[in-house]
Design an enzyme around this catalytic site. Structure first.
Site, PDB file in Angstrom:
ATOM      1  N   CYS A   1     -29.359  -8.308  -1.961  1.00 45.20           N
ATOM      2  CA  CYS A   1     -29.414  -9.669  -2.490  1.00 45.20           C
ATOM      3  C   CYS A   1     -28.155 -10.434  -2.068  1.00 45.20           C
ATOM      4  O   CYS A   1     -27.930 -10.637  -0.882  1.00 45.20           O
ATOM      5  CB  CYS A   1     -29.624  -9.652  -3.997  1.00 45.20           C
ATOM      6  SG  CYS A   1     -30.157 -11.260  -4.657  1.00 45.20           S
TER       7      CYS A   1
ATOM      8  N   HIS B   1     -34.694  -7.089  -4.052  1.00 42.90           N
ATOM      9  CA  HIS B   1     -34.078  -6.027  -4.854  1.00 42.90           C
ATOM     10  C   HIS B   1     -34.904  -4.750  -4.750  1.00 42.90           C
ATOM     11  O   HIS B   1     -35.928  -4.624  -5.435  1.00 42.90           O
ATOM     12  CB  HIS B   1     -33.996  -6.454  -6.322  1.00 42.90           C
ATOM     13  CG  HIS B   1     -32.953  -7.475  -6.598  1.00 42.90           C
ATOM     14  ND1 HIS B   1     -31.646  -7.149  -6.892  1.00 42.90           N
ATOM     15  CD2 HIS B   1     -33.017  -8.834  -6.610  1.00 42.90           C
ATOM     16  CE1 HIS B   1     -30.942  -8.258  -7.092  1.00 42.90           C
ATOM     17  NE2 HIS B   1     -31.753  -9.288  -6.919  1.00 42.90           N
TER      18      HIS B   1
ATOM     19  N   GLU C   1     -34.269  -1.959  -6.050  1.00 44.54           N
ATOM     20  CA  GLU C   1     -34.236  -1.276  -7.350  1.00 44.54           C
ATOM     21  C   GLU C   1     -35.204  -1.889  -8.353  1.00 44.54           C
ATOM     22  O   GLU C   1     -35.443  -1.312  -9.419  1.00 44.54           O
ATOM     23  CB  GLU C   1     -32.808  -1.282  -7.913  1.00 44.54           C
ATOM     24  CG  GLU C   1     -32.336  -2.601  -8.488  1.00 44.54           C
ATOM     25  CD  GLU C   1     -31.850  -3.618  -7.471  1.00 44.54           C
ATOM     26  OE1 GLU C   1     -31.313  -4.651  -7.889  1.00 44.54           O
ATOM     27  OE2 GLU C   1     -32.021  -3.381  -6.251  1.00 44.54           O
TER      28      GLU C   1
END
Length: 205
Positions: A79, A184, A186
């Site tokens: 990001c 992202h 994650e």
């Protein structure tokens, strides 16, 4: 050992959990000596480009990260962390990045239709370069999760994957041992975990 750089900006807990889920030996650290010893480096980031860049420079971690990248250590920016890898950002002014990748970070405002909300938040599909090792476990059309108001231009030389939000934009970058994801991993479910897994496998080869 995977080291997530802690410079006061980033989604550290979720990232740590994701790497542990794929079996990576991971720690979060701001210690220069620990970062110097890393086999893989993660540069996270949320918030404002200017503030994040200043925090990196004040801590001296910018120089260590650049040295590690130039030595061949695999580096993954996520990001805002990806955006910091570039030469410049035009986020509320003009600000200098790490300069590991050529190109600029520019705003969606003024570049996309006014009917589209900024920041761009949500799931978008990826199209990718077939030769990028970061994506060997995923396929074109897989969805990942974005939260951003600024982006690397579609014509960025290091573009490895792209998506569309009114206009095409760079979703991921790759130049040698340097990688970046505007999205992202994650927060992107199994697709994101497979991208992180591929990153760790790069370091093992």
């Amino acid at each position: 050992m995977t080291v997530i750089i802690d410079y006061g900006v980033g989604n550290l807990f979720s990232l740590t959990c994701s790497f542990k889920k794929i079996g990576a030996d991971v720690i979060v650290s701001s210690d220069p000596e620990v970062i110097k010893s890393a086999d893989w480096l993660i540069l996270p980031g949320v918030g404002a480009f200017k503030d994040a860049a200043e925090k990196l420079r004040r801590s001296g971690l910018d120089r260590i990260l650049i040295e590690k990248a130039r030595s061949g250590c695999p580096v993954l920016g996520i990001c805002l962390g990806m955006q910091l890898l570039f030469e410049r950002s035009f986020e509320y002014g003009e600000h200098r990045g790490l300069g590991l990748l050529k190109g600029d970070i520019v705003p969606f405002k003024g570049a996309i239709d006014e009917s589209l909300k900024i920041p761009h938040i949500g799931w978008n599909s990826l199209e990718k370069r077939d030769d990028c090792p970061l994506f060997k476990h995923i396929k074109d059309g897989d969805f990942v999760y974005f939260v951003h108001s600024f982006f690397a231009d579609f014509d960025t030389p290091s573009r490895a994957a792209w998506s569309d939000y009114g206009i095409p934009f760079t979703a991921a970058v790759w130049d040698g041992n340097i990688f970046g994801c505007q999205f992202h991993p994650e927060k992107s479910g199994d697709v994101g975990l497979n991208i992180l897994r591929a990153f760790i496998e790069i370091g093992e080869n």
